[in-house]
Design a protein around this motif. Structure first.
Motif, PDB file in Angstrom:
ATOM      1  N   UNK B  61      27.943  54.305  -2.874  1.00 54.04           N
ATOM      2  CA  UNK B  61      28.363  54.569  -1.494  1.00 54.04           C
ATOM      3  C   UNK B  61      27.173  54.658  -0.549  1.00 54.04           C
ATOM      4  N   UNK B  62      25.994  54.889  -1.104  1.00 58.38           N
ATOM      5  CA  UNK B  62      24.801  54.786  -0.260  1.00 58.38           C
ATOM      6  C   UNK B  62      24.539  53.310   0.056  1.00 58.38           C
ATOM      7  N   UNK B  63      24.608  52.445  -0.985  1.00 58.42           N
ATOM      8  CA  UNK B  63      24.336  51.028  -0.713  1.00 58.42           C
ATOM      9  C   UNK B  63      25.491  50.371   0.057  1.00 58.42           C
ATOM     10  N   UNK B 142      15.609  50.048  -2.824  1.00 57.28           N
ATOM     11  CA  UNK B 142      16.177  50.638  -1.598  1.00 57.28           C
ATOM     12  C   UNK B 142      15.097  51.008  -0.588  1.00 57.28           C
ATOM     13  N   UNK B 143      13.945  51.413  -1.115  1.00 55.57           N
ATOM     14  CA  UNK B 143      12.843  51.779  -0.215  1.00 55.57           C
ATOM     15  C   UNK B 143      12.404  50.562   0.592  1.00 55.57           C
ATOM     16  N   UNK B 144      12.223  49.449  -0.112  1.00 58.25           N
ATOM     17  CA  UNK B 144      11.785  48.225   0.571  1.00 58.25           C
ATOM     18  C   UNK B 144      12.869  47.788   1.574  1.00 58.25           C
ATOM     19  N   UNK B 235      22.760  61.781  -0.050  1.00 56.25           N
ATOM     20  CA  UNK B 235      24.230  61.861  -0.050  1.00 56.25           C
ATOM     21  C   UNK B 235      24.755  62.014   1.377  1.00 56.25           C
ATOM     22  N   UNK B 236      24.041  62.785   2.198  1.00 55.19           N
ATOM     23  CA  UNK B 236      24.494  62.994   3.577  1.00 55.19           C
ATOM     24  C   UNK B 236      24.227  61.796   4.467  1.00 55.19           C
ATOM     25  N   UNK B 237      23.066  61.187   4.276  1.00 61.94           N
ATOM     26  CA  UNK B 237      22.742  60.038   5.133  1.00 61.94           C
ATOM     27  C   UNK B 237      23.700  58.878   4.856  1.00 61.94           C
ATOM     28  N   UNK B 379      33.641  59.179   3.430  1.00 64.95           N
ATOM     29  CA  UNK B 379      32.740  58.025   3.411  1.00 64.95           C
ATOM     30  C   UNK B 379      33.345  56.794   2.737  1.00 64.95           C
ATOM     31  N   UNK B 380      34.070  57.010   1.631  1.00 66.10           N
ATOM     32  CA  UNK B 380      34.681  55.869   0.947  1.00 66.10           C
ATOM     33  C   UNK B 380      35.633  55.137   1.912  1.00 66.10           C
ATOM     34  N   UNK B 381      36.374  55.920   2.701  1.00 61.19           N
ATOM     35  CA  UNK B 381      37.324  55.277   3.609  1.00 61.19           C
ATOM     36  C   UNK B 381      36.604  54.548   4.755  1.00 61.19           C
ATOM     37  N   UNK B 382      35.466  55.120   5.224  1.00 60.73           N
ATOM     38  CA  UNK B 382      34.680  54.401   6.236  1.00 60.73           C
ATOM     39  C   UNK B 382      34.254  53.036   5.674  1.00 60.73           C
ATOM     40  N   UNK B 383      33.748  53.065   4.440  1.00 54.74           N
ATOM     41  CA  UNK B 383      33.271  51.809   3.865  1.00 54.74           C
ATOM     42  C   UNK B 383      34.428  50.870   3.577  1.00 54.74           C
ATOM     43  N   UNK B 384      35.561  51.435   3.112  1.00 55.19           N
ATOM     44  CA  UNK B 384      36.725  50.566   2.874  1.00 55.19           C
ATOM     45  C   UNK B 384      37.162  49.908   4.173  1.00 55.19           C
TER      46      UNK B 384
END
Ligand code: HEM
Lengths: 254, 489
Positions: B61-63, B142-144, B235-237, B379-384
């Motif tokens: 969910x971060x990616x 992820x850093x790059x 997790x928050x970001x 968050x899952x619903x935002x991404x969905x």
């Protein structure tokens, strides 16, 4: 530009991954074999006890009050007497309001109840209600339950054994064990533990711990911020520097 | 405008994330059924599942947020497909390593791998090192990716503009407008970057102790601070990235004018950027060696990090909806439901972040309750919502008004999702501890609540599967098409 980022990353990953093999880590067995920690938080076996007040089970005692159990034998010419004497002294000077009984159990099958009674008399504890001197027919089960294994030395005709205190709470669980002749503070933490009070514990920083967050001065009892806290600031400092560097270049919008 | 190859890689992200999501949910359901004593798995299997589940969920969910904002960023700045592909490849490699470590190596130190647990080897001996390697691969990728995206933004906007600081100056330059999407993306990616740099430092310290052969030991307090600095922040970001897509797409799919960055939006999100970085101290309330001042910082930063951004978002969404004729499609309903989940989970989090409450709630199921609420139903619903929107873009279909069948699926999702987290909340309120494979009998209702939670989660999984088919089939179309679709921007 992304090519160079890619190159840098690949190089870093490869460098990191080269010396990765052939290391051995301690296994759970290596780490958990400190006998002071073994059997802690396990339920005590409910052994029968013979005392001057009659025959009980261990559970009859701990159901009333938490127990500090000391293990001795009456013919002991070594640590047993100084051990009991020190326990007695510490308990007196701690003058503690918390509830508990002290159960002195013999681990020598040859000991009789009257010999235990004489031992109590030697310390003038025969009339002290807090102290119970006992023998048990289930010495082997007791020893397994607390991981305590005295060995018989036939030349000295003595048991080779540690001075061990076992703290048992009101539910019959071993809350803490103390090995050896320990100071009042350690005893107090055992008493607190079996009375279900929170006992602070924190591993002492070793010499090779360079990045501690705080250093503690035992003389003043004060904590001072240390190098580790700077490490906590590093991510923000690195990001800020990166942003300032990237932000210093002129964008197209303006 | 995203190119065809950019659409393809975004499509690959969406499909991969959804597949991993379904598997990770099944691990979650298995754990809950075990806690409910409906099935019987060994403690080692339970904790391996818990570790892989936590890592996978937090990671995907971060990616998902990163992939979504990267896609939408193409509307404002020039984006790089190769950078995105690079991140994707490293993510897949990292996930494969971590799953092997978890399931074959039986590594089970939890997703927070709190020091010194990884060194207390109760699994295959190689697993600890490969766990660290898996994390390194993900961290580097992820850093790059984050640095690349920041660079892309800063090629067009100045540093000040990207944070909408022009609103704080006296001679406010109205000619320069920072879209809310750019502001929130920048704030969130900076947070992600800081958390990833923290992870790198943490990993370096782990490697240092591992290879030192006992000549170097870490300070547990420092390691715990670093772990939660990294874990809490990422997790928050991830959630804020989801909100960035909401700000960008919700007005558009609702047929309303775009949101604007007003001074209060700028204040809200700048507060979030600063305060979210110190809120992690609330994970260390029980660490008595940490000075009390830090604990207070943790409590107040938790309030200031979430309340301004939540207030601003709620006001913006109410203004958007209230008294206006909205075209309700699957996309904006998912965004709206996600907002509700975020707020409910956020309130649960603030209750727990208050020191006097934390004494009771610490490490109880209240903790998974609140973070599952703002993830599973936030968050899952935002991404969905983004996935549904993007799938329509890829397939060249328009987002239609919500159909009856979609409403049924959403109802199952809502009942399943909220039912699942409610069981966690009730258990948490009864002080049932978290991370127990089986509950002691003293917690009389814990197993029943776990079992009920598992059934609700099963309903949630069914709803996800029903929604997923449509998204995946539309995403797959982008691999067979050679032309940009007529509806794509
Ligand atoms: C319906 C879907 C899900 C189910 C059934 C589920 C189930 C579970 C269960 C049973 C636990 C262990 C709780 C405990 O006893 O401590 C857990 C932990 C966790 N879950 Fe989920 N979960 C779901 C979705 C998610 C999502 C969407 C996320 C994040 C985005 C997530 C992140 C985590 C994390 C980070 C942990 C903690 C792992 C640890 O303690 O190491 N879960 N989940």
């Amino acid at each position: 530009m992304f090519k160079s980022i890619f190159f840098f990353t690949t190089l870093t990953s490869l460098t990191l991954s080269t010396p990765l093999f052939g290391q051995t880590l301690p296994t759970a067995g290596d780490i958990y074999n400190f006998s002071e920690e073994s059997k802690v938080y396990t339920k005590m076996i409910d052994i029968p006890l013979n005392t001057m007040e009659g025959n009980f089970h261990l559970s009859d005692l701990y159901a009333q009050k938490p127990i500090i159990m000391a293990l001795v034998f009456t013919r002991c010419t070594g640590i047993c007497s100084p051990f009991l004497l020190q326990l007695h002294d510490h308990l007196r000077s701690l003058d503690n309001k918390r509830k508990f009984s002290v159960l002195v159990v013999s681990f020598d099958p040859k000991d009789s109840l009257s010999e235990m009674q004489s031992l109590a008399a030697r310390f003038q504890l025969q009339n002290n209600k807090q102290w119970i001197f006992a023998t048990t027919p289930q010495i082997d089960s007791l020893k397994t339950a607390i991981d305590f294994y005295p060995t018989w030395d036939s030349t000295t005709a003595q048991f080779d054994h540690e001075a061990l205190l076992v703290g048992i709470n009101e539910n019959g669980y071993i809350g803490k064990k103390l090995l050896g002749m320990r100071d009042e503070r350690a005893l107090l933490s055992l008493i607190k533990e079996i009375n279900n009070e929170f006992v602070f514990s924190y591993p002492l920083p070793a010499k090779n711990t360079i990045f501690s967050c705080f250093t503690y001065d035992p003389a003043t009892g004060k904590k001072k911020p240390s190098l580790g806290l700077l490490i906590l600031l590093l991510p923000a400092i690195i990001t800020l520097s990166l942003l300032l560097w990237l932000g210093s270049r002129k964008p197209k919008l303006n | 405008m995203p190119t065809l190859s950019f659409k393809r890689i975004t499509s690959a992200w969406i499909i991969t994330i959804l597949v991993l999501f379904v598997l990770a949910i099944s691990f979650g359901i298995t754990m809950r059924f075990n806690q409910g004593r409906d099935i019987d798995i060994s403690p080692v299997t339970f904790y391996s599942l818990m570790t892989v589940h936590g890592l996978t969920m937090i990671g995907i969910w971060a990616v998902a947020g990163m992939a979504a904002v990267n896609y939408l960023l193409a509307r404002y700045v020039k984006v790089s497909t190769s950078l995105n592909v690079f991140a994707f490849v490293l993510t897949v490699v990292g996930v494969v390593i971590l799953w092997v470590v978890g399931f074959i190596g039986k590594f089970h130190a939890g997703w927070t791998f709190l020091y010194p647990l990884p060194f207390r080897v109760a699994w295959e001996e190689w697993a600890t090192l490969w766990f660290l390697i898996g994390l390194t691969v993900l961290g580097v990728g992820w850093l790059v990716w984050s640095v690349g995206m920041i660079m892309q933004i800063l090629k067009k906007y100045t540093l000040g503009q990207s944070f909408a600081w022009q609103h704080f100056t006296k001679k406010h330059d109205v000619a320069v407008e920072t879209p809310p999407f750019i502001l929130i993306t920048m704030v969130s990616i900076i947070g992600i970057l800081i958390s990833l740099i923290t992870a790198v430092i943490l990993l370096v310290l782990f490697y240092a102790e591992y290879f030192s052969n006992g000549t170097f030991t870490n300070d547990p307090l420092l390691m715990k601070n670093l772990t939660y600095f990294f874990g809490h922040t990422i997790a928050n970001e991830a959630l804020y990235l989801g909100l960035a897509t909401l700000y960008e797409l919700l007005p558009e799919v609702s047929g309303r004018p775009k949101f604007k960055t007003t001074w209060y939006v700028a204040v809200g999100w700048n507060c979030t950027m600063v305060f979210v970085l110190t809120a992690f101290f609330h994970h260390l309330y029980m660490d008595f060696v940490q000075p009390y001042g830090f604990q207070l910082v943790g409590q107040f930063a938790s309030y200031f990090a979430s309340i301004p951004s939540a207030a601003v978002t709620i006001v913006s969404v109410i203004v958007l909806i209230y008294g206006n004729k909205i075209k309700w499609s699957l996309t904006n309903i998912l965004f709206f439901l996600g907002l509700v989940g975020w707020i409910i989970g956020g309130v649960g989090a603030l209750i727990d972040a208050t020191i006097s409450n934390n004494i009771i709630l610490h490490n109880t199921l209240w903790v998974p309750a609140h973070f599952h609420t703002y993830n599973v139903m936030g968050n899952v619903l935002f991404s969905l919502a983004f996935f549904v929107w993007a799938a329509n873009q890829f397939a060249g279909t328009d987002s239609k008004n919500i159909s009856k069948a979609q409403l049924v699926k959403l109802s199952i999702l809502v009942i399943g999702g909220f039912g699942f987290v409610l069981m966690f909340y009730i258990a948490g309120a009864y002080s049932v501890p978290r991370r127990y494979a089986l509950y002691p009998e003293e917690f009389t209702s814990a197993a029943i609540l776990a079992s009920a939670g598992a059934w609700f989660a099963l309903a949630y999984l069914i709803a996800i599967l029903l929604l997923l088919g449509n998204i995946v089939s539309k995403c797959l179309k982008v691999f067979s098409s050679s032309q940009p679709s007529p509806l794509s921007h």
